[in-house]
Motif scaffolding. Structure first.
Motif, mmCIF file in Angstrom:
data_model
loop_
_atom_site.group_PDB
_atom_site.id
_atom_site.type_symbol
_atom_site.label_atom_id
_atom_site.label_comp_id
_atom_site.label_asym_id
_atom_site.label_seq_id
_atom_site.Cartn_x
_atom_site.Cartn_y
_atom_site.Cartn_z
ATOM 1 N N LYS A 166 0.841 -1.216 0.000
ATOM 2 C CA LYS A 166 0.000 0.000 0.000
ATOM 3 C C LYS A 166 0.874 1.264 0.000
ATOM 4 N N ILE A 167 1.934 1.241 0.791
ATOM 5 C CA ILE A 167 2.805 2.424 0.871
ATOM 6 C C ILE A 167 3.531 2.659 -0.463
ATOM 7 N N ARG A 168 3.963 1.570 -1.125
ATOM 8 C CA ARG A 168 4.614 1.727 -2.448
ATOM 9 C C ARG A 168 3.619 2.297 -3.461
ATOM 10 N N LEU A 169 2.364 1.851 -3.360
ATOM 11 C CA LEU A 169 1.333 2.373 -4.269
ATOM 12 C C LEU A 169 1.123 3.875 -4.045
ATOM 13 N N LEU A 170 1.017 4.273 -2.775
ATOM 14 C CA LEU A 170 0.799 5.697 -2.462
ATOM 15 C C LEU A 170 1.959 6.553 -2.965
ATOM 16 N N LYS A 171 3.173 6.063 -2.736
ATOM 17 C CA LYS A 171 4.357 6.835 -3.126
ATOM 18 C C LYS A 171 4.437 6.944 -4.652
ATOM 19 N N ALA A 172 4.158 5.822 -5.333
ATOM 20 C CA ALA A 172 4.222 5.842 -6.800
ATOM 21 C C ALA A 172 3.172 6.810 -7.359
ATOM 22 N N ALA A 173 1.957 6.793 -6.772
ATOM 23 C CA ALA A 173 0.884 7.669 -7.264
ATOM 24 C C ALA A 173 1.272 9.142 -7.058
ATOM 25 N N GLN A 174 1.868 9.419 -5.900
ATOM 26 C CA GLN A 174 2.268 10.795 -5.604
ATOM 27 C C GLN A 174 3.382 11.256 -6.555
ATOM 28 N N ASP A 175 4.367 10.383 -6.758
ATOM 29 C CA ASP A 175 5.485 10.759 -7.622
ATOM 30 C C ASP A 175 5.048 10.861 -9.087
ATOM 31 N N LEU A 176 4.090 10.034 -9.471
ATOM 32 C CA LEU A 176 3.580 10.099 -10.847
ATOM 33 C C LEU A 176 2.995 11.473 -11.125
ATOM 34 N N GLN A 177 2.210 11.962 -10.180
ATOM 35 C CA GLN A 177 1.587 13.270 -10.361
ATOM 36 C C GLN A 177 2.655 14.360 -10.491
ATOM 37 N N ALA A 178 3.695 14.245 -9.648
ATOM 38 C CA ALA A 178 4.752 15.265 -9.684
ATOM 39 C C ALA A 178 5.479 15.230 -11.029
ATOM 40 N N LEU A 179 5.766 14.033 -11.525
ATOM 41 C CA LEU A 179 6.484 13.947 -12.803
ATOM 42 C C LEU A 179 5.601 14.379 -13.958
ATOM 43 N N ALA A 180 4.312 14.021 -13.876
ATOM 44 C CA ALA A 180 3.411 14.372 -14.980
ATOM 45 C C ALA A 180 3.250 15.883 -15.094
ATOM 46 N N LEU A 181 3.332 16.581 -13.978
ATOM 47 C CA LEU A 181 3.172 18.041 -14.010
ATOM 48 C C LEU A 181 4.484 18.767 -14.275
ATOM 49 N N GLY A 182 5.596 18.176 -13.863
ATOM 50 C CA GLY A 182 6.885 18.879 -13.931
ATOM 51 C C GLY A 182 7.048 19.735 -12.689
ATOM 52 N N PRO A 183 8.300 20.070 -12.318
ATOM 53 C CA PRO A 183 8.541 20.660 -11.005
ATOM 54 C C PRO A 183 7.803 21.978 -10.737
ATOM 55 N N ALA A 184 7.830 22.906 -11.687
ATOM 56 C CA ALA A 184 7.229 24.218 -11.389
ATOM 57 C C ALA A 184 5.716 24.093 -11.224
ATOM 58 N N GLU A 185 5.068 23.395 -12.181
ATOM 59 C CA GLU A 185 3.610 23.274 -12.096
ATOM 60 C C GLU A 185 3.194 22.438 -10.886
ATOM 61 N N ASP A 186 3.999 21.408 -10.600
ATOM 62 C CA ASP A 186 3.674 20.562 -9.442
ATOM 63 C C ASP A 186 3.652 21.418 -8.181
ATOM 64 N N LEU A 187 4.680 22.241 -8.014
ATOM 65 C CA LEU A 187 4.740 23.083 -6.808
ATOM 66 C C LEU A 187 3.634 24.131 -6.815
ATOM 67 N N ARG A 188 3.402 24.709 -7.984
ATOM 68 C CA ARG A 188 2.353 25.731 -8.080
ATOM 69 C C ARG A 188 1.008 25.167 -7.598
ATOM 70 N N TRP A 189 0.654 23.981 -8.112
ATOM 71 C CA TRP A 189 -0.676 23.456 -7.801
ATOM 72 C C TRP A 189 -0.740 22.821 -6.424
#
Ligand SMILES: C[S@@+](CC[C@H](N)C(=O)[O-])C[C@H]1O[C@@H](n2cnc3c(N)ncnc32)[C@H](O)[C@@H]1O
Length: 425
Positions: A53-76
């Protein structure tokens, strides 16, 4: 493989593994629907599934960050954290969940009529919250519950937690950095972000004057103790209570006595004295089930004063000292000294700040954000094992530090020191 596809593969593998377990045990699958299970139905004792479950949560969180890119990820991230809370706060405050039948529907107009919130505002808050599955609009202007909105109904365990977060913790967090600019060397709770937001008061002064908020705070603590990482069961099963026999345990900062009550139920020979600020202990006395009145008593006591209950076998601090800057922790331990008998134990059940990689990603996130929350609320912090040991030494070298250990699955460690007045100067 790119980082994106690698993370997606991890998420897919772990989601499949969890689904297989749930299906093969005929358990309800997670969903957003109103009848969904309150939490993922995997055993808290199954380390393998919990790690999955923890690996799933971490992967989902990191996926969102990579899909947005650093600036947009932080902005949102920054933006959403504040704005998502506006609709949630309003939904809680104006009691929208109570205005919709659990297995039926209500129109925006009906919700408005029941809650007193203007219809256009009902629509704005519900439509925004529905994005993250708190309510759903089943047809235009017609609202039904989801698992998320049902979780906010009156009496639910998370409601008080959210209430406290919005009303007290969020304003404090906004001023956390301002405090570091205004008074970087302060060792006082009153200078914390909370103090800036609430006219120089500490949270405990504020709660003493606002019994309704004190009740919410106490209930939140009690609910937090039911969460997997803070379950009181970790303390009940991992401390050697049976060896104490017919002993008395003083539960300092024991709130309404929920921790003492849980231990008392499991260990019938023990007696408890719950100490907290007088308003809180008065509420605790009222709430205590009658059958425990001969084993659990309450004393209104300020930790800043000398310990009034002398000669107890155990003096316990659970989730209390993290609220206080170091000089106060030293003072509170010192205040016990005149009451101690040789062999009295000081038991601390609190978080220990790990180094990166020492605990799971999820636990690390919870602990480091709790650490920052302590900064904003109390000008305090989470501590390492070495820091705990050092505080006992500073309070009085006659304390013999025994151990600090982490029960499996718990974020609260069990730390013990024994009063040995003859062994040291
Ligand atoms: C985070 S809560 C922990 C409650 C409980 N021990 C638990 O584990 O859920 C901290 C408690 O410390 C109490 N407290 C704060 N300042 C205090 C003081 N000066 N003297 C006694 N208790 C205090 C608060 O009222 C609150 O109940």
């Amino acid at each position: 493989m790119s980082a994106l596809t690698e993370l997606a593969a991890i998420a897919s593998t772990e989601a499949q593994k969890l689904t297989n377990y749930i299906k093969s045990n005929n358990l309800p699958l997670p969903s957003f629907e109103v009848d969904a299970p309150g939490e993922l139905p995997i055993p808290s004792t199954d380390e393998d599934l919990q790690a999955s479950k923890i690996r799933l949560l971490k992967a989902a969180q990191d996926l969102q960050a990579l899909a947005l890119g650093p600036a947009e990820d932080l902005r949102w991230k920054a933006w959403n954290q504040y704005n998502d809370n506006i609709s949630l706060h309003a939904i809680m405050h104006f009691r929208l969940p109570e205005a919709v039948p659990v297995n039926g529907t209500a129109t925006f107009a009906e919700i408005s009529q029941k809650t007193g919130l203007k219809e256009p505002l009902v629509m704005r808050f519900v439509r925004h919250a529905a994005i993250y599955h708190v309510f759903k609009e089943v047809s235009s202007g017609v609202v039904a519950h989801t698992a998320g909105s049902v979780a906010l109904l009156d009496g639910s365990s998370v409601r008080d937690w959210l209430d406290m977060t919005f009303e007290e913790w969020a304003p404090a967090s906004v001023y956390a950095v301002k405090q570091l600019i205004q008074s970087p060397d302060s060792g006082e709770q009153s200078d914390a972000g909370f103090g800036i937001a609430f006219g120089g008061q500490t949270i405990f002064e504020f709660l003493a004057q606002n019994p309704d908020r004190a009740r919410v705070f106490g209930l939140s603590m009690s609910n937090f103790s039911k969460g997997a990482s803070h379950k009181v069961e970790h303390l009940i099963t991992n401390y050697d209570w049976p060896s104490l026999g017919e002993s008395t345990v003083v539960d300092l900062g024991g709130s309404h006595g929920h921790i003492s009550l849980a231990i008392a139920k499991a260990h019938p020979k023990l007696k408890f004295v719950v100490e907290d600020l007088p308003g809180t202990t008065a509420q605790g006395e009222e709430m205590l089930p009658a059958e425990f009145k001969d084993r659990i008593s309450f004393i209104g006591h300020d930790l800043n004063q000398l310990q009034p209950y002398k000669g107890a076998d155990v003096y316990m601090f659970r989730s209390v000292l993290l609220n206080w800057p170091d000089k106060y922790v030293v003072k509170f331990i010192k205040n016990l000294v005149p009451a101690l008998k040789p062999g009295s134990k000081v038991l601390i059940n609190e978080g220990v700040l790990p180094r990166p990689g020492e605990v799971s990603d999820w636990d690390y996130k919870v602990l480091t954000s709790l650490d920052l929350c302590m900064l904003a609320m109390f000008n305090s912090k989470e501590r390492t094992v070495e820091e705990w040991e050092g505080l006992f030494k500073e309070a009085d070298p006659r304390f013999a530090f025994q151990y600090a250990r982490k029960p499996e699955g718990s974020l609260l460690w069990i730390i013990e020191a024994v009063w040995q007045p003859t062994e040291s100067p």
